[in-house]
Design an enzyme around this catalytic site. Structure first.
Site, PDB file in Angstrom:
ATOM      1  N   SER A  50       0.849  -1.203   0.000  1.00  0.00           N
ATOM      2  CA  SER A  50       0.000   0.000   0.000  1.00  0.00           C
ATOM      3  C   SER A  50       0.882   1.250   0.000  1.00  0.00           C
ATOM      4  O   SER A  50       2.104   1.163   0.213  1.00  0.00           O
ATOM      5  CB  SER A  50      -0.882   0.003   1.257  1.00  0.00           C
ATOM      6  OG  SER A  50      -0.061   0.195   2.401  1.00  0.00           O
ATOM      7  N   ASP A  82      -1.372  -1.838  -3.889  1.00  0.00           N
ATOM      8  CA  ASP A  82      -2.716  -1.909  -3.311  1.00  0.00           C
ATOM      9  C   ASP A  82      -3.272  -0.484  -3.165  1.00  0.00           C
ATOM     10  O   ASP A  82      -2.607   0.392  -2.587  1.00  0.00           O
ATOM     11  CB  ASP A  82      -2.592  -2.588  -1.934  1.00  0.00           C
ATOM     12  CG  ASP A  82      -3.931  -2.949  -1.337  1.00  0.00           C
ATOM     13  OD1 ASP A  82      -4.887  -3.168  -2.102  1.00  0.00           O
ATOM     14  OD2 ASP A  82      -4.014  -3.039  -0.093  1.00  0.00           O
ATOM     15  N   GLY A 214     -11.000  -6.338   1.664  1.00  0.00           N
ATOM     16  CA  GLY A 214     -11.614  -6.414   2.988  1.00  0.00           C
ATOM     17  C   GLY A 214     -12.053  -7.817   3.339  1.00  0.00           C
ATOM     18  O   GLY A 214     -13.120  -8.021   3.920  1.00  0.00           O
ATOM     19  N   ALA A 215     -11.202  -8.802   3.014  1.00  0.00           N
ATOM     20  CA  ALA A 215     -11.630 -10.198   3.130  1.00  0.00           C
ATOM     21  C   ALA A 215     -10.971 -10.956   4.290  1.00  0.00           C
ATOM     22  O   ALA A 215     -10.918 -12.187   4.270  1.00  0.00           O
ATOM     23  CB  ALA A 215     -11.369 -10.918   1.809  1.00  0.00           C
ATOM     24  N   ASN A 256      -8.113 -10.317  -0.842  1.00  0.00           N
ATOM     25  CA  ASN A 256      -7.154  -9.462  -0.136  1.00  0.00           C
ATOM     26  C   ASN A 256      -7.186  -9.667   1.374  1.00  0.00           C
ATOM     27  O   ASN A 256      -8.265  -9.575   1.987  1.00  0.00           O
ATOM     28  CB  ASN A 256      -7.499  -7.991  -0.395  1.00  0.00           C
ATOM     29  CG  ASN A 256      -7.068  -7.527  -1.767  1.00  0.00           C
ATOM     30  OD1 ASN A 256      -6.764  -8.324  -2.631  1.00  0.00           O
ATOM     31  ND2 ASN A 256      -7.031  -6.218  -1.943  1.00  0.00           N
ATOM     32  N   ASP A 258      -5.165  -8.441   4.911  1.00  0.00           N
ATOM     33  CA  ASP A 258      -4.171  -7.674   5.658  1.00  0.00           C
ATOM     34  C   ASP A 258      -4.443  -7.770   7.166  1.00  0.00           C
ATOM     35  O   ASP A 258      -3.565  -8.141   7.947  1.00  0.00           O
ATOM     36  CB  ASP A 258      -4.189  -6.206   5.211  1.00  0.00           C
ATOM     37  CG  ASP A 258      -3.050  -5.423   5.833  1.00  0.00           C
ATOM     38  OD1 ASP A 258      -2.207  -6.030   6.523  1.00  0.00           O
ATOM     39  OD2 ASP A 258      -2.983  -4.187   5.649  1.00  0.00           O
ATOM     40  N   SER A 259      -5.684  -7.478   7.571  1.00  0.00           N
ATOM     41  CA  SER A 259      -5.968  -7.429   9.012  1.00  0.00           C
ATOM     42  C   SER A 259      -5.610  -8.737   9.722  1.00  0.00           C
ATOM     43  O   SER A 259      -5.104  -8.708  10.853  1.00  0.00           O
ATOM     44  CB  SER A 259      -7.443  -7.096   9.248  1.00  0.00           C
ATOM     45  OG  SER A 259      -7.721  -5.805   8.754  1.00  0.00           O
TER      46      SER A 259
HETATM   47  P1  13P Z   1      -8.687  -6.602   5.406  1.00  0.00           P
HETATM   48  O1  13P Z   1      -8.626  -5.372   6.242  1.00  0.00           O
HETATM   49  O2  13P Z   1      -9.995  -7.312   5.546  1.00  0.00           O
HETATM   50  O3  13P Z   1      -7.536  -7.527   5.656  1.00  0.00           O
HETATM   51  O4  13P Z   1      -8.593  -6.154   3.860  1.00  0.00           O
HETATM   52  C1  13P Z   1      -7.344  -5.906   3.271  1.00  0.00           C
HETATM   53  C2  13P Z   1      -7.464  -5.278   1.940  1.00  0.00           C
HETATM   54  O5  13P Z   1      -8.515  -5.227   1.324  1.00  0.00           O
HETATM   55  C3  13P Z   1      -6.254  -4.709   1.354  1.00  0.00           C
HETATM   56  O6  13P Z   1      -6.496  -4.036   0.168  1.00  0.00           O
HETATM   57  O1  G3H Z   2      -6.833  -1.950   2.444  1.00  0.00           O
HETATM   58  C1  G3H Z   2      -5.871  -1.500   3.030  1.00  0.00           C
HETATM   59  C2  G3H Z   2      -4.794  -2.372   3.538  1.00  0.00           C
HETATM   60  O2  G3H Z   2      -5.177  -3.032   4.707  1.00  0.00           O
HETATM   61  C3  G3H Z   2      -3.542  -1.575   3.695  1.00  0.00           C
HETATM   62  O3  G3H Z   2      -3.608  -0.811   4.850  1.00  0.00           O
HETATM   63  O4  G3H Z   2      -3.079   1.451   3.958  1.00  0.00           O
HETATM   64  O5  G3H Z   2      -2.815   0.915   6.413  1.00  0.00           O
HETATM   65  O6  G3H Z   2      -1.226  -0.043   4.720  1.00  0.00           O
HETATM   66  P1  G3H Z   2      -2.625   0.469   5.000  1.00  0.00           P
HETATM   67 ZN    ZN Z   3      -8.416  -3.094   0.057  1.00  0.00          ZN
END
Ligand code: 13P
Ligand code: G3H
Ligand code: ZN
Length: 311
Positions: A50, A82, A214-215, A256, A258-259
């Site tokens: 990102s 991203d 957001g998965a 995707n 990340d969380s």
């Molecule tokens: P999460 O916050 O659900 O992991 O989504 C990550 C995401 O969509 C990154 O682009």
């Molecule tokens: O969708 C966003 C990702 O979780 C990336 O998060 O912009 O805080 O790096 P960030």
């Molecule tokens: Zn995203």
């Protein structure tokens, strides 16, 4: 193996009814944890960066770390931007070695989103790079920008064909009820995704790869651990894994996450310090955190994505 684009990976994923995991990377331990899992399970991968990750770690460090992972694992890996929000950041990543970029024009109206996305596609395709666009707007937090429930909107299936045809994008992120961050549904609310929208979109775009942002499932075990070891997270609810598996069997080729990486890392480090309050060697607490990421990603590959043994 050099970096690849997602073109072939998505074609196989679409035909094979599975999805490729797109994991956000910010440092060496996260990259190692993800790629070690994928190597053991022979799964293709998308590593995504990102704007915030580039600011945190610097573009060059992330590219070199991903190059190291390629050498170490010999996996087909896509390096993806991203949520690029301007032509300039996409160009900088294309010029700087990425094989895929997302231009997120979802905060613009349809016409401006098309114009911006088309401009990025023209530059990217001239450089052998693929582009993900977005239609519809997800709720949640990315890079300190909060999109409220009122400003979020589902993708309108009636718009997708025109968007894809007039921009030339290679994949499309749609909004069907997923959202960024750990608080995707209100406490007591039953998680639901609009599979009717997904199916309608797929019918209008046969064979075309769809992306779900957001998965994260916001794995309850990690939320519990964080709270057990000194944290204070309110009820956090993510996307149920069986819904994601269902989407991966349909036209969703990129999921995707990340969380869940953040939660695995933070929960493990909190536990480590609760059990070893006098330790201060980063290698001691980052090793189990990296291992937790590896195990979590292995679980996603097997139970959610279905991308095991696809190389
Ligand atoms: P999460 O916050 O659900 O992991 O989504 C990550 C995401 O969509 C990154 O682009
Ligand atoms: O969708 C966003 C990702 O979780 C990336 O998060 O912009 O805080 O790096 P960030
Ligand atoms: Zn995203």
């Amino acid at each position: 193996m050099p970096l690849v684009t997602s073109t072939e990976l998505f074609k196989k994923a679409y035909d094979g009814n599975y999805a490729i995991g797109a994991f956000n990377v910010n440092n060496m331990e996260i990259i190692q944890g993800i790629t070690e899992a994928a190597k053991e399970l022979r799964s293709p991968l998308i590593l995504q960066v990102s704007a915030g990750a580039r600011k945190y770690a610097k573009h060059v460090y992330l590219v070199k770390l991903v190059e190291a992972a390629l050498e170490d694992t010999d996996l087909p890996i896509v390096l993806h931007l991203d949520h690029g929000d301007s032509f300039e950041i996409c160009k900088s990543c294309i010029d700087g070695g990425f094989t895929s970029v997302m231009i997120d024009g979802s905060h613009h109206n349809f016409k401006d989103n098309v114009a911006l996305t088309k401009k990025v596609v023209e530059y990217a395709h001239a450089h052998g790079v693929v582009v993900e666009g977005e239609l519809g707007r997800l709720e949640g937090i990315e890079d300190d920008v909060k999109v409220s429930a009122e400003d979020a909107s589902y993708t309108d299936p009636a718009e997708v064909q025109e968007f894809v045809e007039s921009t030339g994008v290679d994949s499309l992120a749609i909004a069907i009820g997923t959202s960024h961050g750990a608080y995707k549904f209100k406490p007591g609310q039953k998680p639901q995704l609009r599979f009717d929208i997904l199916k309608d979109v797929s019918k209008r775009l046969p064979g075309f790869p769809i992306v779900l942002h957001g998965a994260s499932s916001v794995i309850p075990e990690f939320v519990r651990m964080i709270n057990q070891f000194g944290g204070n997270m309110p009820d956090a609810i993510g996307i149920p894994e069986d819904m994601l598996r269902e989407a991966a069997k349909l036209s969703v080729c990129k999921i995707n996450i990340d969380s869940d990486l953040r939660l695995a890392l933070t929960a493990t480090i909190r536990k480590y310090f609760a059990e070893n309050p006098s330790h201060f060697d980063p290698r001691h607490y980052l090793s189990p955190a990296r291992e937790a990421i590896k195990n979590m990603v292995a679980h996603k590959i097997k139970a959610v994505l279905g991308s095991e043994n696809r190389i």
